[in-house]
Design a protein around this motif. Sequence first.
Motif, short mmCIF file in Angstrom:
data_model
loop_
_atom_site.label_atom_id
_atom_site.label_comp_id
_atom_site.label_asym_id
_atom_site.label_seq_id
_atom_site.Cartn_x
_atom_site.Cartn_y
_atom_site.Cartn_z
N VAL A 70 -0.18 0.66 102.09
CA VAL A 70 -0.58 -0.30 101.06
C VAL A 70 -2.15 0.37 100.86
O VAL A 70 -2.78 0.96 101.47
N ILE A 71 -2.43 -0.26 99.79
CA ILE A 71 -3.91 0.11 99.16
C ILE A 71 -5.08 -0.65 100.11
O ILE A 71 -4.98 -1.66 100.24
N ALA A 72 -5.67 0.44 100.62
CA ALA A 72 -7.16 -0.14 101.29
C ALA A 72 -8.25 -0.01 100.44
O ALA A 72 -9.02 -0.78 100.59
N ASP A 73 -8.34 0.82 99.61
CA ASP A 73 -9.61 1.12 98.66
C ASP A 73 -9.11 1.07 97.49
O ASP A 73 -8.65 2.20 96.82
N PHE A 74 -9.30 -0.11 96.57
CA PHE A 74 -8.60 -0.07 95.20
C PHE A 74 -9.15 0.99 94.05
O PHE A 74 -8.38 1.87 93.46
N ASP A 75 -10.28 1.02 94.17
CA ASP A 75 -11.14 1.97 93.47
C ASP A 75 -10.62 3.41 93.38
O ASP A 75 -10.54 4.15 92.58
N MET A 76 -10.66 3.92 94.60
CA MET A 76 -10.34 5.29 95.09
C MET A 76 -8.84 5.46 94.93
O MET A 76 -8.21 6.65 94.14
N THR A 77 -7.96 4.55 95.10
CA THR A 77 -6.54 4.50 94.58
C THR A 77 -6.40 4.81 93.13
O THR A 77 -5.44 5.66 92.98
N THR A 78 -6.90 4.07 92.51
CA THR A 78 -6.81 3.94 90.96
C THR A 78 -7.40 5.55 90.51
O THR A 78 -6.50 6.13 89.57
N ALA A 79 -8.29 5.98 91.14
CA ALA A 79 -8.97 7.10 90.77
C ALA A 79 -7.83 8.58 91.02
O ALA A 79 -7.62 9.32 90.41
N LEU A 80 -7.03 8.35 92.23
CA LEU A 80 -6.04 9.05 92.88
C LEU A 80 -4.94 9.15 91.73
O LEU A 80 -4.46 10.16 91.46
N ILE A 81 -4.41 7.79 91.45
CA ILE A 81 -3.33 7.93 90.70
C ILE A 81 -3.78 8.49 89.16
O ILE A 81 -2.92 9.08 88.65
N LYS A 82 -4.63 8.27 88.71
CA LYS A 82 -5.31 8.53 87.36
C LYS A 82 -5.27 10.20 87.34
O LYS A 82 -4.90 10.84 86.66
N SER A 83 -5.85 10.62 88.49
CA SER A 83 -5.66 12.14 88.60
C SER A 83 -4.50 12.80 88.48
O SER A 83 -4.22 14.03 88.01
N MET A 84 -3.60 12.17 89.35
CA MET A 84 -2.25 12.79 89.56
C MET A 84 -1.45 12.72 88.21
O MET A 84 -0.78 13.57 87.87
N MET A 85 -1.64 11.50 87.43
CA MET A 85 -0.95 11.25 86.09
C MET A 85 -1.51 12.36 85.22
O MET A 85 -0.88 13.05 84.34
N GLU A 86 -2.82 12.74 85.21
CA GLU A 86 -3.33 13.75 84.49
C GLU A 86 -2.86 15.08 84.69
O GLU A 86 -2.37 16.03 83.91
N LYS A 87 -2.43 15.43 86.03
CA LYS A 87 -2.06 16.78 86.43
C LYS A 87 -0.69 16.83 86.06
O LYS A 87 -0.18 17.78 85.49
N ALA A 88 0.15 15.37 85.98
CA ALA A 88 1.68 15.55 85.52
C ALA A 88 1.69 15.62 84.01
O ALA A 88 2.48 16.37 83.42
N ALA A 89 0.72 15.09 83.33
CA ALA A 89 0.62 15.26 81.86
C ALA A 89 0.30 16.75 81.65
O ALA A 89 1.17 17.47 80.66
N LYS A 90 -0.28 17.45 82.22
CA LYS A 90 -0.74 18.97 81.94
C LYS A 90 0.58 19.73 82.30
O LYS A 90 1.06 20.67 81.39
N ILE A 91 1.36 19.37 83.35
CA ILE A 91 2.52 19.96 83.58
C ILE A 91 3.92 19.92 82.51
O ILE A 91 4.42 20.72 82.15
N MET A 92 3.69 18.60 82.15
CA MET A 92 4.70 18.28 81.11
C MET A 92 4.47 18.66 79.84
O MET A 92 5.23 18.77 79.11
N GLY A 93 3.35 19.20 79.52
CA GLY A 93 2.94 19.94 78.18
C GLY A 93 2.59 18.78 77.12
O GLY A 93 2.49 19.04 76.20
#
Length: 332
Positions: A70-93
């Motif tokens: 579960v989430i221990a640090d909310f801000d850092m988890t949001t930053a992690l998800i945001k970064s991963m979704m940006e990487k996913a968007a690049k891959i999906m074109g």
Amino acid sequence: MFSPTTIGIDLGTANTLIYTKNKGIIINEPSVVAYNVNTNQVIATGTEAKEMVGKTPIAIQAVRPLKDGVIADFDMTTALIKSMMEKAAKIMGSSLRKPNVVVCTPAGATSVERLAIQDAVRQCGAKEVFLIEESVAAAIGADLPVSDPIASVIVDIGGGTTEVGIISFGGIVTSNTLKLGGDHMNEEIIQYARKEFNVLIGEPTAEKVKQEIGYALIDHPVETMEIRGRDIVTGLPKIISVNSYDIQNCLKENLLAILELISRTLECCPPELSGDIVDQGVILTGGVSLLKGMTEWLSNELDVPVHLAPEPLESVAVGTGRSIDTIHFLKK
């Protein structure tokens, strides 16, 4: 109108995976964020951040924002998800504009913890967020007949939690969660090196030891490994040698706790479904299920067949993605 893209996210303590229907798993990176302590600016996430663990200057910290599933640090988890979704968007074109997101949560997560996960994903631009229980997702990903009236037993041993679920007719009949997983085993190895040899080792080293010479509670040929750390007394680097039976001893307590959790869950199973379990057996997923001798040891202890899922590390993410097809059930 174009229908929004739907993605499945396995927000794990150790790894974050993103699954899309067309391309399968497109992201599989460690759940680690490196940030500047003074400015709170995120410097790196995922693999890049994991390589920094234990090697950063004082101003930079590499942290794992998820603890025990579960989430221990909310801000850092949001930053992690945001970064991963940006990487996913690049891959999906194409930009993931307002995707529908299915995220898995541990069955034992409280309503507050579930809301935290939903909020974190929504803040990253998701249109709708659906939650699915981790054990159901793992069962779908392991190709079990989840929607049939047959008992499917799934044991998901991840980095922060161990979850045992008995699933029938698309829902959980009984489940139990234990906040114990691969991270706790790494901690035991770190403590062992400290007590026995007065040597401090880092978490990446402990993880490597567990993977290379870690065994479940079975007899095996002795294996040894040299590990490097810092001598507590002199403060100088030191090389020590450990063997597989020492490491097995470190893991014993945690392994017995996992066995006890599985036994307790099976005891709560309705008698009609118990007959299915004898035929179908138990399916293992999660990183710790890859520990040497794990399936052999559990099948000896439980007296039922124990099988490893086809892709133990990816089962939950694949199941989360596949559950997209039944999204209308999730709404209920």
